[in-house]
Design a protein around this motif. Structure first.
Motif, PDB file in Angstrom:
ATOM      1  N   GLN A   1       8.599   0.475  -3.937  1.00 25.34           N
ATOM      2  CA  GLN A   1       8.332   1.791  -4.523  1.00 25.34           C
ATOM      3  C   GLN A   1       9.300   2.097  -5.661  1.00 25.34           C
ATOM      4  O   GLN A   1       8.883   2.509  -6.750  1.00 25.34           O
ATOM      5  CB  GLN A   1       8.447   2.884  -3.449  1.00 25.34           C
ATOM      6  CG  GLN A   1       7.294   2.940  -2.473  1.00 25.34           C
ATOM      7  CD  GLN A   1       7.484   4.024  -1.423  1.00 25.34           C
ATOM      8  OE1 GLN A   1       8.613   4.406  -1.090  1.00 25.34           O
ATOM      9  NE2 GLN A   1       6.378   4.527  -0.883  1.00 25.34           N
TER      10      GLN A   1
ATOM     11  N   TRP B   1       6.900  13.033   5.611  1.00 25.07           N
ATOM     12  CA  TRP B   1       5.624  12.513   5.121  1.00 25.07           C
ATOM     13  C   TRP B   1       4.605  13.618   4.887  1.00 25.07           C
ATOM     14  O   TRP B   1       3.604  13.403   4.201  1.00 25.07           O
ATOM     15  CB  TRP B   1       5.065  11.488   6.112  1.00 25.07           C
ATOM     16  CG  TRP B   1       5.719  10.145   5.999  1.00 25.07           C
ATOM     17  CD1 TRP B   1       6.131   9.525   4.862  1.00 25.07           C
ATOM     18  CD2 TRP B   1       6.012   9.250   7.065  1.00 25.07           C
ATOM     19  NE1 TRP B   1       6.673   8.290   5.146  1.00 25.07           N
ATOM     20  CE2 TRP B   1       6.616   8.091   6.500  1.00 25.07           C
ATOM     21  CE3 TRP B   1       5.834   9.288   8.446  1.00 25.07           C
ATOM     22  CZ2 TRP B   1       7.027   6.994   7.252  1.00 25.07           C
ATOM     23  CZ3 TRP B   1       6.249   8.205   9.208  1.00 25.07           C
ATOM     24  CH2 TRP B   1       6.836   7.073   8.613  1.00 25.07           C
TER      25      TRP B   1
ATOM     26  N   HIS C   1       8.892  -2.239   1.516  1.00 31.36           N
ATOM     27  CA  HIS C   1       8.081  -1.152   0.961  1.00 31.36           C
ATOM     28  C   HIS C   1       8.924  -0.215   0.099  1.00 31.36           C
ATOM     29  O   HIS C   1       8.530   0.168  -1.008  1.00 31.36           O
ATOM     30  CB  HIS C   1       7.454  -0.331   2.090  1.00 31.36           C
ATOM     31  CG  HIS C   1       6.174  -0.889   2.621  1.00 31.36           C
ATOM     32  ND1 HIS C   1       5.118  -1.260   1.811  1.00 31.36           N
ATOM     33  CD2 HIS C   1       5.761  -1.113   3.898  1.00 31.36           C
ATOM     34  CE1 HIS C   1       4.112  -1.683   2.556  1.00 31.36           C
ATOM     35  NE2 HIS C   1       4.478  -1.614   3.821  1.00 31.36           N
TER      36      HIS C   1
ATOM     37  N   TYR D   1      -4.234  10.876  -4.081  1.00 31.38           N
ATOM     38  CA  TYR D   1      -3.107  10.680  -3.182  1.00 31.38           C
ATOM     39  C   TYR D   1      -3.546  10.163  -1.812  1.00 31.38           C
ATOM     40  O   TYR D   1      -2.725   9.971  -0.942  1.00 31.38           O
ATOM     41  CB  TYR D   1      -2.365  12.007  -2.980  1.00 31.38           C
ATOM     42  CG  TYR D   1      -1.611  12.494  -4.188  1.00 31.38           C
ATOM     43  CD1 TYR D   1      -0.270  12.174  -4.358  1.00 31.38           C
ATOM     44  CD2 TYR D   1      -2.216  13.275  -5.153  1.00 31.38           C
ATOM     45  CE1 TYR D   1       0.439  12.627  -5.449  1.00 31.38           C
ATOM     46  CE2 TYR D   1      -1.522  13.743  -6.253  1.00 31.38           C
ATOM     47  CZ  TYR D   1      -0.193  13.413  -6.395  1.00 31.38           C
ATOM     48  OH  TYR D   1       0.504  13.860  -7.490  1.00 31.38           O
ATOM     49  N   ASN D   2      -4.828   9.958  -1.605  1.00 36.88           N
ATOM     50  CA  ASN D   2      -5.318   9.681  -0.256  1.00 36.88           C
ATOM     51  C   ASN D   2      -6.106   8.386  -0.145  1.00 36.88           C
ATOM     52  O   ASN D   2      -6.893   8.221   0.778  1.00 36.88           O
ATOM     53  CB  ASN D   2      -6.198  10.852   0.214  1.00 36.88           C
ATOM     54  CG  ASN D   2      -5.424  12.145   0.346  1.00 36.88           C
ATOM     55  OD1 ASN D   2      -4.652  12.312   1.272  1.00 36.88           O
ATOM     56  ND2 ASN D   2      -5.615  13.055  -0.591  1.00 36.88           N
TER      57      ASN D   2
ATOM     58  N   ASN E   1       0.799  -1.216   0.000  1.00 36.55           N
ATOM     59  CA  ASN E   1       0.000   0.000   0.000  1.00 36.55           C
ATOM     60  C   ASN E   1       0.834   1.270   0.000  1.00 36.55           C
ATOM     61  O   ASN E   1       0.278   2.372  -0.179  1.00 36.55           O
ATOM     62  CB  ASN E   1      -0.931   0.012   1.215  1.00 36.55           C
ATOM     63  CG  ASN E   1      -0.168  -0.042   2.524  1.00 36.55           C
ATOM     64  OD1 ASN E   1       0.614  -0.960   2.764  1.00 36.55           O
ATOM     65  ND2 ASN E   1      -0.382   0.939   3.386  1.00 36.55           N
ATOM     66  N   ARG E   2       2.136   1.166   0.176  1.00 38.97           N
ATOM     67  CA  ARG E   2       2.967   2.371   0.182  1.00 38.97           C
ATOM     68  C   ARG E   2       3.120   2.970  -1.214  1.00 38.97           C
ATOM     69  O   ARG E   2       3.656   4.068  -1.352  1.00 38.97           O
ATOM     70  CB  ARG E   2       4.345   2.068   0.781  1.00 38.97           C
ATOM     71  CG  ARG E   2       4.298   1.609   2.233  1.00 38.97           C
ATOM     72  CD  ARG E   2       3.895   2.727   3.166  1.00 38.97           C
ATOM     73  NE  ARG E   2       3.753   2.270   4.536  1.00 38.97           N
ATOM     74  CZ  ARG E   2       3.414   3.050   5.558  1.00 38.97           C
ATOM     75  NH1 ARG E   2       3.179   4.328   5.349  1.00 38.97           N
ATOM     76  NH2 ARG E   2       3.296   2.554   6.769  1.00 38.97           N
TER      77      ARG E   2
ATOM     78  N   THR F   1       0.806   4.191  -2.741  1.00 36.59           N
ATOM     79  CA  THR F   1      -0.121   5.324  -2.750  1.00 36.59           C
ATOM     80  C   THR F   1       0.253   6.384  -1.714  1.00 36.59           C
ATOM     81  O   THR F   1      -0.530   7.313  -1.486  1.00 36.59           O
ATOM     82  CB  THR F   1      -1.570   4.863  -2.509  1.00 36.59           C
ATOM     83  OG1 THR F   1      -1.660   4.216  -1.237  1.00 36.59           O
ATOM     84  CG2 THR F   1      -2.023   3.900  -3.607  1.00 36.59           C
ATOM     85  N   ASN F   2       1.422   6.266  -1.098  1.00 35.91           N
ATOM     86  CA  ASN F   2       1.856   7.302  -0.168  1.00 35.91           C
ATOM     87  C   ASN F   2       2.045   8.627  -0.898  1.00 35.91           C
ATOM     88  O   ASN F   2       2.618   8.679  -1.990  1.00 35.91           O
ATOM     89  CB  ASN F   2       3.174   6.904   0.496  1.00 35.91           C
ATOM     90  CG  ASN F   2       2.963   6.018   1.706  1.00 35.91           C
ATOM     91  OD1 ASN F   2       1.903   5.428   1.888  1.00 35.91           O
ATOM     92  ND2 ASN F   2       3.990   5.890   2.521  1.00 35.91           N
ATOM     93  N   ARG F   3       1.614   9.701  -0.282  1.00 41.79           N
ATOM     94  CA  ARG F   3       1.643  10.999  -0.945  1.00 41.79           C
ATOM     95  C   ARG F   3       3.059  11.463  -1.254  1.00 41.79           C
ATOM     96  O   ARG F   3       3.307  12.048  -2.310  1.00 41.79           O
ATOM     97  CB  ARG F   3       0.910  12.028  -0.081  1.00 41.79           C
ATOM     98  CG  ARG F   3      -0.599  11.881  -0.166  1.00 41.79           C
ATOM     99  CD  ARG F   3      -1.318  12.783   0.807  1.00 41.79           C
ATOM    100  NE  ARG F   3      -1.472  12.126   2.092  1.00 41.79           N
ATOM    101  CZ  ARG F   3      -2.192  12.606   3.095  1.00 41.79           C
ATOM    102  NH1 ARG F   3      -2.798  13.761   2.954  1.00 41.79           N
ATOM    103  NH2 ARG F   3      -2.313  11.946   4.220  1.00 41.79           N
ATOM    104  N   ASP F   4       3.985  11.229  -0.339  1.00 40.14           N
ATOM    105  CA  ASP F   4       5.357  11.675  -0.589  1.00 40.14           C
ATOM    106  C   ASP F   4       5.956  10.969  -1.805  1.00 40.14           C
ATOM    107  O   ASP F   4       6.633  11.581  -2.630  1.00 40.14           O
ATOM    108  CB  ASP F   4       6.233  11.456   0.646  1.00 40.14           C
ATOM    109  CG  ASP F   4       6.264  10.004   1.085  1.00 40.14           C
ATOM    110  OD1 ASP F   4       5.292   9.545   1.710  1.00 40.14           O
ATOM    111  OD2 ASP F   4       7.250   9.302   0.771  1.00 40.14           O
TER     112      ASP F   4
ATOM    113  N   GLY G   1      -4.949   5.173   0.213  1.00 35.35           N
ATOM    114  CA  GLY G   1      -4.434   4.224   1.181  1.00 35.35           C
ATOM    115  C   GLY G   1      -4.801   2.793   0.848  1.00 35.35           C
ATOM    116  O   GLY G   1      -4.682   2.340  -0.285  1.00 35.35           O
TER     117      GLY G   1
END
Length: 353
Positions: free
Chosen positions: A180, A249, A176, A301-302, A120-121, A123-126, A304
């Motif tokens: 990425q 983050w 993770h 971006y949100n 799921n990382r 979709t992390n915003r950073d 998760g």
């Protein structure tokens, strides 16, 4: 509506339950955990607490099983779920070895179940913000990416400190960060070098530094530290025309990029507090521009865990292919194995992954 069973109702199992509580397409029916206290907690939430994992697998109403047990039993629980006719979302790392993963792949083919991994990382915003700016070409050709996660409180006690249970930071956070980078860079990796540290826990790596070299020459420096009292930036990316830095983050950061070449060198040496220099003399201010980076507001971006669920259910219903595949997970596992080998032999490992 799909009924879900969760194997392992610790931190991540409970997190999946909470995430699905406001997700309209699934409903968690029950769980199994080896800890009686977690089973009682599940009952207090209105869930069925099965007496064994086999009892959960045998329930014909369960459509999807989420594997959130310790890493050492991911293979066992995944294969048994598939054999029972369930679709499976497995927590990362998918297994401890690539050979274990191959057994899961074979089981998914045999029993015709869908199997994915909770990476799921992605979709992390950073991460998405960094990837967006790089793909826009603002930095020019990229030649180095640095990705770091750092804290100073050590490793939480429990399975993360035990090698037999798949503990250590490479299998915890490292999987993770590697995923990425490999998801973003569409190239093979040719070289792996890793140094691991056991600062507070002798049985596992509680810190590591990993360098991946891609076939184009691009390098990715991936570090996880649990004894860092001053943190590096979350992302630091070098391109021929600029540099990107994202601090944390919260996505605070900036890009400094070249807008015209500053190739005129003064005849005089510049004197600094560190002594005379010419190579490291400051640039002309008019030769660069600074672009501030902020946390994105776009809902893309949100998502998760919901992004993982959406992709998986679309694949179950034949609307799309799996986005997080066992082939991708296999590449990550082989890099992790090469990293352990590099640390053990104190040498770089040539690969073609």
């Amino acid at each position: 509506m799909y009924n879900v069973g969760i194997i392992g109702f610790g931190g991540m199992g409970h997190y999946h339950f909470l995430s699905m509580s406001n997700y309209s397409k699934t409903k968690v029916k029950g769980i199994f955990d080896i800890d009686p206290k977690r089973n009682e907690f599940a009952k207090s939430l209105g869930l069925t607490a099965y007496t064994s994992s086999d009892a959960l697998f045998a329930d014909p109403e369960i459509d999807i099983v989420i594997i959130a047990s310790t890493n050492d039993v991911h293979k066992e629980h995944s294969i048994n779920s598939l054999a029972a006719g369930k679709h499976v979302i497995c927590e990362k790392p998918v297994t401890i070895t690539s050979s274990d993963l191959q057994e899961i792949i074979d089981a998914a083919a045999k029993y015709q179940g869908l199997f994915t991994i909770n990476q799921n990382r992605r979709t992390n915003r950073d991460f998405l913000l960094m990837e967006e700016y790089v793909k826009k070409g603002l930095l020019g050709d990229i030649y180095a990416i640095e990705s770091r996660i750092e804290g100073s409180r050590g490793v939480p006690k429990g399975w993360r400190t035990l090698k037999a249970l798949g503990g250590g930071m490479l299998l915890d956070w490292g999987v993770h960060l590697i995923d990425q980078i490999m998801y973003m860079i569409d190239e093979k990796i040719t070289n792996v070098f890793c140094k691991m540290y056991s600062i507070h826990y002798p049985d596992v790596d509680d810190n590591f530094r990993l360098t991946l070299t891609f076939e184009s020459g691009l390098t990715a420096q991936i570090e996880v530290g649990t004894n860092n009292f001053i943190a590096h930036p979350r992302w630091y990316v070098l391109g021929k025309q600029g540099t990107l830095q994202i601090d944390d983050w919260d996505c605070n950061g900036r890009i400094v990029r070249c807008i015209n070449d500053d190739n005129t060198w003064e005849d005089e040496i510049v004197y600094t507090k560190a002594g005379p220099t010419k190579t490291m003399a400051p640039r002309c201010e008019k030769s660069t521009e600074t672009i501030k980076i902020f946390e994105p507001e776009d809902s893309e971006y949100n998502k998760g865990l919901h992004a993982v669920y959406n992709q998986f259910l679309n694949a179950i219903e034949g609307l799309d292919e799996l986005k997080i595949t066992t082939d991708q997970a296999m590449r990550v596992m082989k890099i992790i194995e090469a990293a352990f080998l590099s640390n053990d032999t104190k040498a770089a490992v040539k690969v073609n992954i």
